[in-house]
Design a protein around this motif. Structure first.
Motif, PDB file in Angstrom:
ATOM      1  N   HIS A 177      -2.723   9.433 -12.232  1.00  0.00           N
ATOM      2  CA  HIS A 177      -4.155   9.482 -11.950  1.00  0.00           C
ATOM      3  C   HIS A 177      -4.685   8.060 -11.808  1.00  0.00           C
ATOM      4  O   HIS A 177      -4.716   7.296 -12.783  1.00  0.00           O
ATOM      5  N   VAL A 178      -5.099   7.697 -10.590  1.00  0.00           N
ATOM      6  CA  VAL A 178      -5.642   6.365 -10.359  1.00  0.00           C
ATOM      7  C   VAL A 178      -7.117   6.479  -9.969  1.00  0.00           C
ATOM      8  O   VAL A 178      -7.581   7.529  -9.504  1.00  0.00           O
ATOM      9  N   VAL A 179      -7.837   5.384 -10.154  1.00  0.00           N
ATOM     10  CA  VAL A 179      -9.282   5.383  -9.937  1.00  0.00           C
ATOM     11  C   VAL A 179      -9.691   4.130  -9.177  1.00  0.00           C
ATOM     12  O   VAL A 179      -9.092   3.066  -9.342  1.00  0.00           O
ATOM     13  N   TRP A 180     -10.666   4.277  -8.319  1.00  0.00           N
ATOM     14  CA  TRP A 180     -11.330   3.143  -7.687  1.00  0.00           C
ATOM     15  C   TRP A 180     -12.799   3.207  -8.060  1.00  0.00           C
ATOM     16  O   TRP A 180     -13.420   4.272  -7.990  1.00  0.00           O
ATOM     17  N   PHE A 181     -13.381   2.076  -8.446  1.00  0.00           N
ATOM     18  CA  PHE A 181     -14.812   2.039  -8.745  1.00  0.00           C
ATOM     19  C   PHE A 181     -15.400   0.773  -8.147  1.00  0.00           C
ATOM     20  O   PHE A 181     -14.735  -0.264  -8.059  1.00  0.00           O
ATOM     21  N   GLY A 182     -16.633   0.858  -7.714  1.00  0.00           N
ATOM     22  CA  GLY A 182     -17.282  -0.312  -7.130  1.00  0.00           C
ATOM     23  C   GLY A 182     -18.407   0.068  -6.202  1.00  0.00           C
ATOM     24  O   GLY A 182     -18.735   1.242  -6.024  1.00  0.00           O
ATOM     25  N   ASN A 183     -18.996  -0.964  -5.593  1.00  0.00           N
ATOM     26  CA  ASN A 183     -20.099  -0.772  -4.659  1.00  0.00           C
ATOM     27  C   ASN A 183     -19.602  -0.784  -3.225  1.00  0.00           C
ATOM     28  O   ASN A 183     -18.488  -1.227  -2.943  1.00  0.00           O
ATOM     29  N   ASN A 184     -20.445  -0.320  -2.328  1.00  0.00           N
ATOM     30  CA  ASN A 184     -20.151  -0.359  -0.904  1.00  0.00           C
ATOM     31  C   ASN A 184     -20.959  -1.466  -0.237  1.00  0.00           C
ATOM     32  O   ASN A 184     -22.148  -1.618  -0.519  1.00  0.00           O
ATOM     33  N   MET A 185     -20.302  -2.223   0.624  1.00  0.00           N
ATOM     34  CA  MET A 185     -20.986  -3.130   1.536  1.00  0.00           C
ATOM     35  C   MET A 185     -20.303  -2.980   2.882  1.00  0.00           C
ATOM     36  O   MET A 185     -19.135  -3.355   3.039  1.00  0.00           O
ATOM     37  N   ALA A 186     -20.998  -2.397   3.823  1.00  0.00           N
ATOM     38  CA  ALA A 186     -20.414  -2.026   5.104  1.00  0.00           C
ATOM     39  C   ALA A 186     -19.666  -3.190   5.740  1.00  0.00           C
ATOM     40  O   ALA A 186     -20.206  -4.293   5.877  1.00  0.00           O
ATOM     41  N   GLY A 187     -18.408  -2.932   6.113  1.00  0.00           N
ATOM     42  CA  GLY A 187     -17.595  -3.920   6.791  1.00  0.00           C
ATOM     43  C   GLY A 187     -16.957  -4.947   5.882  1.00  0.00           C
ATOM     44  O   GLY A 187     -16.156  -5.767   6.338  1.00  0.00           O
ATOM     45  N   ILE A 188     -17.289  -4.935   4.576  1.00  0.00           N
ATOM     46  CA  ILE A 188     -16.775  -5.949   3.651  1.00  0.00           C
ATOM     47  C   ILE A 188     -16.016  -5.338   2.496  1.00  0.00           C
ATOM     48  O   ILE A 188     -14.906  -5.740   2.166  1.00  0.00           O
ATOM     49  N   SER A 189     -16.604  -4.355   1.840  1.00  0.00           N
ATOM     50  CA  SER A 189     -15.966  -3.757   0.668  1.00  0.00           C
ATOM     51  C   SER A 189     -16.515  -2.353   0.467  1.00  0.00           C
ATOM     52  O   SER A 189     -17.567  -1.994   0.990  1.00  0.00           O
ATOM     53  N   GLY A 190     -15.759  -1.557  -0.300  1.00  0.00           N
ATOM     54  CA  GLY A 190     -16.228  -0.216  -0.613  1.00  0.00           C
ATOM     55  C   GLY A 190     -15.293   0.867  -0.130  1.00  0.00           C
ATOM     56  O   GLY A 190     -14.175   0.611   0.341  1.00  0.00           O
ATOM     57  N   VAL A 191     -15.751   2.110  -0.234  1.00  0.00           N
ATOM     58  CA  VAL A 191     -14.930   3.267   0.105  1.00  0.00           C
ATOM     59  C   VAL A 191     -14.469   3.217   1.559  1.00  0.00           C
ATOM     60  O   VAL A 191     -13.350   3.624   1.883  1.00  0.00           O
ATOM     61  N   GLY A 192     -15.293   2.709   2.444  1.00  0.00           N
ATOM     62  CA  GLY A 192     -14.931   2.637   3.855  1.00  0.00           C
ATOM     63  C   GLY A 192     -13.784   1.693   4.153  1.00  0.00           C
ATOM     64  O   GLY A 192     -13.203   1.734   5.237  1.00  0.00           O
ATOM     65  N   GLN A 193     -13.428   0.828   3.177  1.00  0.00           N
ATOM     66  CA  GLN A 193     -12.335  -0.131   3.358  1.00  0.00           C
ATOM     67  C   GLN A 193     -11.091   0.237   2.537  1.00  0.00           C
ATOM     68  O   GLN A 193     -10.269  -0.623   2.237  1.00  0.00           O
ATOM     69  N   LEU A 194     -10.942   1.518   2.203  1.00  0.00           N
ATOM     70  CA  LEU A 194      -9.825   1.936   1.350  1.00  0.00           C
ATOM     71  C   LEU A 194      -8.609   2.448   2.116  1.00  0.00           C
ATOM     72  O   LEU A 194      -7.613   2.822   1.495  1.00  0.00           O
ATOM     73  N   ASP A 195      -8.666   2.465   3.433  1.00  0.00           N
ATOM     74  CA  ASP A 195      -7.594   3.107   4.199  1.00  0.00           C
ATOM     75  C   ASP A 195      -6.219   2.524   3.908  1.00  0.00           C
ATOM     76  O   ASP A 195      -5.240   3.264   3.732  1.00  0.00           O
ATOM     77  N   GLU A 196      -6.083   1.196   3.851  1.00  0.00           N
ATOM     78  CA  GLU A 196      -4.766   0.588   3.601  1.00  0.00           C
ATOM     79  C   GLU A 196      -4.273   0.914   2.196  1.00  0.00           C
ATOM     80  O   GLU A 196      -3.083   1.185   1.990  1.00  0.00           O
ATOM     81  N   ALA A 197      -5.190   0.897   1.216  1.00  0.00           N
ATOM     82  CA  ALA A 197      -4.790   1.236  -0.156  1.00  0.00           C
ATOM     83  C   ALA A 197      -4.368   2.697  -0.247  1.00  0.00           C
ATOM     84  O   ALA A 197      -3.364   3.035  -0.896  1.00  0.00           O
ATOM     85  N   VAL A 198      -5.111   3.573   0.410  1.00  0.00           N
ATOM     86  CA  VAL A 198      -4.757   4.998   0.381  1.00  0.00           C
ATOM     87  C   VAL A 198      -3.417   5.223   1.075  1.00  0.00           C
ATOM     88  O   VAL A 198      -2.633   6.087   0.660  1.00  0.00           O
ATOM     89  N   ALA A 199      -3.119   4.459   2.103  1.00  0.00           N
ATOM     90  CA  ALA A 199      -1.801   4.571   2.758  1.00  0.00           C
ATOM     91  C   ALA A 199      -0.690   4.245   1.766  1.00  0.00           C
ATOM     92  O   ALA A 199       0.379   4.882   1.775  1.00  0.00           O
ATOM     93  N   GLN A 200      -0.929   3.261   0.884  1.00  0.00           N
ATOM     94  CA  GLN A 200       0.049   2.942  -0.169  1.00  0.00           C
ATOM     95  C   GLN A 200       0.188   4.113  -1.140  1.00  0.00           C
ATOM     96  O   GLN A 200       1.302   4.454  -1.564  1.00  0.00           O
ATOM     97  N   LEU A 201      -0.920   4.725  -1.506  1.00  0.00           N
ATOM     98  CA  LEU A 201      -0.872   5.880  -2.412  1.00  0.00           C
ATOM     99  C   LEU A 201      -0.139   7.042  -1.751  1.00  0.00           C
ATOM    100  O   LEU A 201       0.647   7.742  -2.400  1.00  0.00           O
ATOM    101  N   ARG A 202      -0.402   7.254  -0.482  1.00  0.00           N
ATOM    102  CA  ARG A 202       0.242   8.352   0.242  1.00  0.00           C
ATOM    103  C   ARG A 202       1.751   8.119   0.322  1.00  0.00           C
ATOM    104  O   ARG A 202       2.542   9.064   0.183  1.00  0.00           O
ATOM    105  N   GLN A 203       2.158   6.881   0.531  1.00  0.00           N
ATOM    106  CA  GLN A 203       3.594   6.557   0.552  1.00  0.00           C
ATOM    107  C   GLN A 203       4.224   6.842  -0.799  1.00  0.00           C
ATOM    108  O   GLN A 203       5.320   7.419  -0.873  1.00  0.00           O
TER     109      GLN A 203
END
Length: 353
Positions: A177-203
């Protein structure tokens, strides 16, 4: 630690809400620690004026109130410190706001000293405001001690949300069970920038089940991004009271970092919060995270996920050492000492010598 030098100081913030991490870590908790150390530290006196004050610390405020506080400090002959925990210039560039960039520069240039959480942050600010070179001082973020929040009373909706989170995790027994927490800033940080990390989790999920919990206040961004993730995930709305309990239900925090001028100067805050809560951390490295490399997984996602899934007991030694390291360098006593050094410098006007 007891301070004998004296002095009277005021912190100015737009709001003094504990719900905002920057206010907790750079205003409210430092004020409390400094008082315990014997300093006369108060909130900015809006009505009584600044007679008798040695300095005003303006914390991450850029509006009319901060301008009035600046003018009042100058009129009273007080020292003026501007405390900034984010690269506001990078923030302004993302928003396309040259007006706000000019205002940021104006505030910084008027300050006797500028305090920042990391050396890198100071370098980034100096690159945009060269006139502050020589006036920047590093004062670390105070550790986020979420144990102090555990005794706060949960609302009915918070209890309901925690039950839903526990049910989600229980529905995936044996998973990491892993967790991500934080704020969103469009184009810089946040849930919208998690694709590469999620690809690691999926692998990793090919050989071991895994879940991902998102804790923040942007459910719409989560709903838009998560259908493409391909792993079980859950959204938990952030609240000051429920966050500690929600965080501790997980084994590891993931902290992917998009490398840009905004994230480059970030403090150790997020991995430290996870570590102090008993979690492991898998993160992309930035300068401030490097000191944690002996204790967590930096730039090595698959190995880090394996360590926390299969070698959890062995990791406890590393994490215990990490907590000791954090307390020594970022604990209440150390941060109070550093603030005291800066306040004494401005009280005695040593920065002008």
């Amino acid at each position: 630690m007891t301070v004998t030098g004296g002095g009277r100081f005021a912190f100015y913030a737009k709001r003094y809400s504990r719900k905002k991490a920057s206010i907790r870590l750079r205003v409210l908790e430092p004020m409390s620690a400094l008082r315990d150390a014997g300093l006369d530290v108060r909130r900015y006196p809006k009505l009584k004026g600044l007679d008798g004050y040695d300095a005003v610390i303006i914390s991450k405020a850029f509006g009319r109130g901060a301008m009035k506080a600046t003018q009042a400090a100058q009129a009273a002959g007080c020292g003026l410190i501007f405390d900034i925990c984010d690269n506001r210039f990078a923030n302004n560039r993302v928003k396309g706001s040259t007006h706000h960039a000019m205002r940021t520069n104006q505030f910084l240039s008027q300050a006797d000293l500028v305090t920042v959480p990391t050396e890198k942050m100071g370098d980034l600010l100096v690159s945009q405001a060269p006139e502050i070179a020589g006036r920047v001082r590093v004062v670390p973020d105070m550790l986020e001690d979420i144990s102090t929040l555990s005794g706060l009373r949960l609302s009915m909706i918070e209890r309901f949300r925690l039950r839903r989170l526990r049910a989600f995790l229980a529905a995936h027994p044996g998973a990491l069970h892993v967790v991500w927490f934080g704020n969103n800033m469009a184009g810089i940080s946040g849930v919208g920038q998690l694709d590469e990390a999620v690809a690691q989790l999926r692998q990793f999920a090919v050989r071991h089940p895994i879940t991902l919990t998102i804790i923040n206040n942007k459910p719409a961004v989560y709903r838009q991004a998560s259908p493409n993730w391909g792993i079980p995930s859950f959204f938990m709305p952030w609240s000051l009271v429920s966050f500690p309990a929600a965080l501790k239900l997980h084994r590891a925090a993931i902290i992917p970092v998009s490398r840009n001028d905004y994230t480059a100067g970030k403090s150790i805050n997020r991995p430290a919060t996870a570590i102090m809560a008993g979690l492991g951390v898998i993160a992309d490295s930035i300068e401030s995270y490097e000191e944690l490399r002996p204790f967590i997984a930096l730039d090595d996602w698959q190995d880090g996920l394996s360590r926390y899934a299969f070698e959890w007991e062995a990791e406890q030694v590393r994490l215990a050492r990490a907590r000791e390291h954090l307390d020594q360098h970022y604990g209440r006593r150390r941060v109070a000492e550093r603030w005291t050094e800066v306040l004494e410098e401005i009280r005695t006007r040593e920065f002008r010598q």
